[in-house]
Scaffold this active site. Structure first.
Site, mmCIF file in Angstrom:
data_model
loop_
_atom_site.group_PDB
_atom_site.id
_atom_site.type_symbol
_atom_site.label_atom_id
_atom_site.label_comp_id
_atom_site.label_asym_id
_atom_site.label_seq_id
_atom_site.Cartn_x
_atom_site.Cartn_y
_atom_site.Cartn_z
ATOM 1 N N SER A 1 -2.702 4.996 -14.166
ATOM 2 C CA SER A 1 -3.720 4.686 -15.201
ATOM 3 C C SER A 1 -4.147 3.219 -15.263
ATOM 4 O O SER A 1 -5.025 2.879 -16.059
ATOM 5 C CB SER A 1 -3.284 5.144 -16.609
ATOM 6 O OG SER A 1 -3.411 6.552 -16.725
ATOM 7 N N GLY B 1 -9.677 4.724 -5.740
ATOM 8 C CA GLY B 1 -8.382 4.079 -5.953
ATOM 9 C C GLY B 1 -7.284 4.621 -5.063
ATOM 10 O O GLY B 1 -7.495 4.927 -3.888
ATOM 11 N N VAL B 2 -6.112 4.753 -5.640
ATOM 12 C CA VAL B 2 -4.956 5.189 -4.862
ATOM 13 C C VAL B 2 -5.117 6.648 -4.419
ATOM 14 O O VAL B 2 -4.675 7.034 -3.330
ATOM 15 C CB VAL B 2 -3.649 4.935 -5.669
ATOM 16 C CG1 VAL B 2 -3.492 5.859 -6.836
ATOM 17 C CG2 VAL B 2 -2.450 4.989 -4.759
ATOM 18 N N ASP B 3 -5.802 7.432 -5.222
ATOM 19 C CA ASP B 3 -6.077 8.841 -4.896
ATOM 20 C C ASP B 3 -6.875 8.929 -3.590
ATOM 21 O O ASP B 3 -6.510 9.681 -2.660
ATOM 22 C CB ASP B 3 -6.863 9.447 -6.078
ATOM 23 C CG ASP B 3 -6.937 10.955 -6.054
ATOM 24 O OD1 ASP B 3 -6.273 11.574 -5.202
ATOM 25 O OD2 ASP B 3 -7.656 11.511 -6.913
ATOM 26 N N ASP C 1 0.875 -1.175 0.000
ATOM 27 C CA ASP C 1 0.000 0.000 0.000
ATOM 28 C C ASP C 1 0.912 1.225 0.000
ATOM 29 O O ASP C 1 1.699 1.416 0.930
ATOM 30 C CB ASP C 1 -0.859 -0.060 1.273
ATOM 31 C CG ASP C 1 -1.735 1.163 1.461
ATOM 32 O OD1 ASP C 1 -1.546 2.176 0.750
ATOM 33 O OD2 ASP C 1 -2.591 1.111 2.346
ATOM 34 N N ILE C 2 0.801 2.040 -1.018
ATOM 35 C CA ILE C 2 1.738 3.164 -1.182
ATOM 36 C C ILE C 2 1.652 4.166 -0.024
ATOM 37 O O ILE C 2 2.622 4.848 0.276
ATOM 38 C CB ILE C 2 1.548 3.850 -2.557
ATOM 39 C CG1 ILE C 2 2.801 4.624 -2.958
ATOM 40 C CG2 ILE C 2 0.309 4.739 -2.567
ATOM 41 C CD1 ILE C 2 2.816 5.080 -4.398
ATOM 42 N N TYR D 1 -8.650 4.250 -14.867
ATOM 43 C CA TYR D 1 -8.416 4.845 -16.189
ATOM 44 C C TYR D 1 -8.195 3.806 -17.297
ATOM 45 O O TYR D 1 -8.037 4.158 -18.469
ATOM 46 C CB TYR D 1 -7.279 5.865 -16.143
ATOM 47 C CG TYR D 1 -7.717 7.223 -15.626
ATOM 48 C CD1 TYR D 1 -9.047 7.456 -15.229
ATOM 49 C CD2 TYR D 1 -6.833 8.297 -15.531
ATOM 50 C CE1 TYR D 1 -9.453 8.702 -14.755
ATOM 51 C CE2 TYR D 1 -7.239 9.547 -15.069
ATOM 52 C CZ TYR D 1 -8.552 9.743 -14.682
ATOM 53 O OH TYR D 1 -8.952 10.980 -14.227
ATOM 54 N N ASN E 1 -6.841 12.792 -10.703
ATOM 55 C CA ASN E 1 -7.581 13.229 -11.897
ATOM 56 C C ASN E 1 -7.351 14.722 -12.056
ATOM 57 O O ASN E 1 -6.751 15.362 -11.184
ATOM 58 C CB ASN E 1 -9.071 12.881 -11.792
ATOM 59 C CG ASN E 1 -9.718 13.534 -10.597
ATOM 60 O OD1 ASN E 1 -9.736 14.754 -10.477
ATOM 61 N ND2 ASN E 1 -10.222 12.726 -9.667
HETATM 62 N N1 AR6 Z 1 -1.301 1.679 -3.054
HETATM 63 C C1 AR6 Z 1 -0.739 1.389 -4.266
HETATM 64 N N2 AR6 Z 1 -1.465 1.191 -5.375
HETATM 65 C C2 AR6 Z 1 -2.801 1.295 -5.269
HETATM 66 C C3 AR6 Z 1 -3.467 1.596 -4.046
HETATM 67 C C4 AR6 Z 1 -2.638 1.802 -2.901
HETATM 68 N N3 AR6 Z 1 -3.149 2.100 -1.706
HETATM 69 N N4 AR6 Z 1 -4.819 1.633 -4.284
HETATM 70 C C5 AR6 Z 1 -4.993 1.332 -5.592
HETATM 71 N N5 AR6 Z 1 -3.795 1.120 -6.187
HETATM 72 P P1 AR6 Z 1 -6.333 3.939 -9.832
HETATM 73 P P2 AR6 Z 1 -5.916 5.435 -12.338
HETATM 74 C C6 AR6 Z 1 -3.472 0.744 -7.566
HETATM 75 O O1 AR6 Z 1 -7.713 3.562 -10.220
HETATM 76 O O2 AR6 Z 1 -6.187 4.213 -13.129
HETATM 77 C C7 AR6 Z 1 -9.119 7.903 -9.110
HETATM 78 O O3 AR6 Z 1 -10.485 7.957 -8.778
HETATM 79 C C8 AR6 Z 1 -4.589 0.111 -8.387
HETATM 80 O O4 AR6 Z 1 -4.726 -1.267 -8.036
HETATM 81 O O5 AR6 Z 1 -6.085 4.362 -8.425
HETATM 82 O O6 AR6 Z 1 -4.747 6.299 -12.702
HETATM 83 C C9 AR6 Z 1 -8.561 9.269 -9.509
HETATM 84 O O7 AR6 Z 1 -9.192 10.313 -8.808
HETATM 85 C C10 AR6 Z 1 -4.055 0.292 -9.794
HETATM 86 O O8 AR6 Z 1 -3.122 -0.740 -10.121
HETATM 87 O O9 AR6 Z 1 -5.749 5.156 -10.756
HETATM 88 C C11 AR6 Z 1 -8.867 9.319 -10.983
HETATM 89 O O10 AR6 Z 1 -10.179 9.754 -11.230
HETATM 90 C C12 AR6 Z 1 -3.277 1.624 -9.717
HETATM 91 O O11 AR6 Z 1 -3.144 1.893 -8.310
HETATM 92 C C13 AR6 Z 1 -8.697 7.893 -11.427
HETATM 93 O O12 AR6 Z 1 -8.970 7.099 -10.273
HETATM 94 C C14 AR6 Z 1 -4.001 2.794 -10.381
HETATM 95 O O13 AR6 Z 1 -5.388 2.692 -10.173
HETATM 96 C C15 AR6 Z 1 -7.292 7.595 -11.884
HETATM 97 O O14 AR6 Z 1 -7.250 6.299 -12.408
#
Ligand code: AR6
Length: 167
Positions: free
Chosen positions: A116, A31-33, A9-10, A120, A23
């Site tokens: 992404s 997600g990670v955000d 977990d980052i 995304y 975003n």
């Molecule tokens: N630590 C590390 N990686 C993670 C964590 C974490 N705690 N949580 C999720 N991931 P995403 P995107 C991974 O959807 O595709 C948001 O709503 C996840 O498994 O977080 O760039 C933003 O506000 C995946 O492999 O980001 C934007 O609207 C990776 O992080 C949109 O999502 C990216 O998944 C951005 O989409």
């Protein structure tokens, strides 16, 4: 750059800077955000409100607040729509611009999620390949981590990028 691919977990990673896959509003999301905003606390959103958003491929920096990391770099990945909309170059820019900012702030370590590769919709294997190729081709002595959170990416990494994994 010195690249290591790790699993976790980052928000829990102990390094100078973590990168957020945000975003263009920079006002949080899932997600990670969502995880980074929850872990950093409300002050992060307050600072993000002053930034005026961010364009795809660009990056902006804030404090890390309650996180271990001193700073968070927010970058906006491309929304994948088939690969003919310059997605790969935009994704490359995310890594390059984030690393340039990290250098500017004299970071010795920085951690990235796979930008992404979640909401995304960028094909996961390609998203990870772009991350690895871009990071290793940048000049510098920083310790750069790619943090994998989902099993599919872990399996891909073990198959294709085992040499970079901590084991
Ligand atoms: N630590 C590390 N990686 C993670 C964590 C974490 N705690 N949580 C999720 N991931 P995403 P995107 C991974 O959807 O595709 C948001 O709503 C996840 O498994 O977080 O760039 C933003 O506000 C995946 O492999 O980001 C934007 O609207 C990776 O992080 C949109 O999502 C990216 O998944 C951005 O989409």
């Amino acid at each position: 750059m010195n690249l290591k691919i790790i699993i976790g977990d980052i928000t829990k990673i102990k390094c100078d800077i973590i990168v957020n896959a945000a975003n263009s509003t920079l006002l949080g999301g899932g997600g990670v955000d969502g995880a980074i905003h929850r872990a950093a606390g409300k002050e992060l959103l307050k600072e993000c409100r002053t930034l005026g958003g961010c364009r795809e491929g660009q990056a902006k920096i804030t404090g890390g607040y309650k996180l271990f990391a001193e700073y968070v770099i927010h970058t906006v990945g491309p929304i994948y729509s088939g690969g003919n909309r310059n997605e790969e170059n935009i994704l490359i820019s995310c890594y390059k611009n984030s690393l340039a900012l990290a250098k500017e702030y004299n970071a010795s370590s920085v951690a990235f999620p796979v930008i992404s590769a979640g909401a995304y919709g960028y094909p996961k294997e390609e998203a990870l390949r772009v991350a690895v190729d871009t990071i290793i081709s940048e000049e510098g002595d920083m310790d750069v981590y790619i943090v994998l959170f989902d099993k599919e990416l872990v399996d891909i990494a073990k198959k294709r990028f085992y040499e970079y994994m901590d084991n």
